[in-house]
Design an enzyme around this catalytic site. Sequence first.
Site, PDB file in Angstrom:
ATOM      1  N   GLY A  43       4.028 -39.014  -0.195  1.00 48.56           N
ATOM      2  CA  GLY A  43       2.889 -38.379   0.472  1.00 48.56           C
ATOM      3  C   GLY A  43       1.640 -39.222   0.578  1.00 48.56           C
ATOM      4  CG  ASP A  99       0.472 -35.681  -0.646  1.00 49.20           C
ATOM      5  OD1 ASP A  99       0.343 -35.336  -1.843  1.00 49.20           O
ATOM      6  OD2 ASP A  99       1.488 -35.394   0.021  1.00 49.20           O
ATOM      7  CG  ASP A 102      -0.615 -26.508  -3.832  1.00 50.54           C
ATOM      8  OD1 ASP A 102      -1.468 -25.611  -3.906  1.00 50.54           O
ATOM      9  OD2 ASP A 102       0.541 -26.277  -3.441  1.00 50.54           O
ATOM     10  CE  LYS A 130      -2.360 -26.611  -0.100  1.00 47.88           C
ATOM     11  NZ  LYS A 130      -1.032 -26.012  -0.089  1.00 47.88           N
ATOM     12  CG  PHE A 151       2.361 -26.069   3.929  1.00 44.10           C
ATOM     13  CD1 PHE A 151       2.667 -26.103   2.571  1.00 44.10           C
ATOM     14  CD2 PHE A 151       2.917 -27.028   4.758  1.00 44.10           C
ATOM     15  CE1 PHE A 151       3.522 -27.067   2.057  1.00 44.10           C
ATOM     16  CE2 PHE A 151       3.786 -27.984   4.255  1.00 44.10           C
ATOM     17  CZ  PHE A 151       4.090 -28.002   2.900  1.00 44.10           C
ATOM     18  CG  ASP A 158       6.784 -33.697   3.183  1.00 44.98           C
ATOM     19  OD1 ASP A 158       5.943 -33.684   2.260  1.00 44.98           O
ATOM     20  OD2 ASP A 158       7.959 -33.294   3.033  1.00 44.98           O
ATOM     21  NE  ARG A 164       7.019 -37.880   3.784  1.00 46.98           N
ATOM     22  CZ  ARG A 164       6.681 -37.169   2.713  1.00 46.98           C
ATOM     23  NH1 ARG A 164       5.419 -36.973   2.423  1.00 46.98           N
ATOM     24  NH2 ARG A 164       7.604 -36.643   1.933  1.00 46.98           N
TER      25      ARG A 164
END
Length: 181
Positions: A43, A99, A102, A130, A151, A158, A164
Site C-alpha cells: 500500500g 498507506d 485504520d 481515518k 473506504f 487497494d 493502486r
Amino acid sequence: MQSDLERILFDEPTIQRRLDKIAAQISNDYRDCDLTVISILNGSLIFMAALLRRVPLPLRLDCLSVASYHEKAQTSGDVIFKQVAMPDVVGRHTLLLDDILDSGHTLAAIREKLKTAKPRSIRICVLLSKKKERARQVDADYVGFEIEDEFAVGYGLDFKEQYRNLPYVGVLRKELIAQES
Ligand code: IMP
Ligand code: MG
C-alpha cells in the site's frame, strides 16, 4: 476505474502539495540522523516513492510485507509477517511508512516487532488516517490527510489489489464493497 468511485477526495496536485510539506518536516526532523525508512508493502509504494524523492537526506530504505485484510474490506486483527527477519536497524532512527491508519492493528503489530530489532527510535508516517476509535492505540507522527471512516482507494490503496495505480485518492462506491463481502 474512475466510475467505480463515489467521489474524489484528494486530486494529484493536492497530494503533491501535501507531500512537499511532510517531506520538508521529515527532512528537518531527521537532519544529521541515521535514518532507515521502512515502507509497508504494497500500500505505501506509490506514496513512498513520491515522498522520498522530496527528502534530500542520506537514508536507507527497507520494505516489510504484511497481510491483515485477507481481501476483505475490514481488518481481521491477525497480522501475518511475510518475512521472518526484520531489517538491520540497531541504533538507527526508523520511520514506518504506510498507506492508511485504520484500526491500528497493522501498525501496532509492526511497531512491536520492529522494537525487537533495537532501533534508536520509531516514528510513523501515513498518507491517510481515518478519524475513528481505533482497536489499537497508534498515533502517526506525520499524516498526509485525515479522512472519515470510509473506504478509500488510489495512490497505493487497494480494494482486492485493484485501484493502486490511480493517481488520486477517492472513495469506492459502497455497493462494490457490499457485493464482495
Ligand atoms: P489497520 O490495521 O486496520 O490500521 O489497517 C491497515 C491496512 O488496512 C492498511 O495498510 C490498508 O492496507 C488497509 N486499509 C484500511 N483501510 C483502508 C481503506 O480505506 N482503503 C484501502 N485499504 C485500507
Ligand atoms: Mg490493502
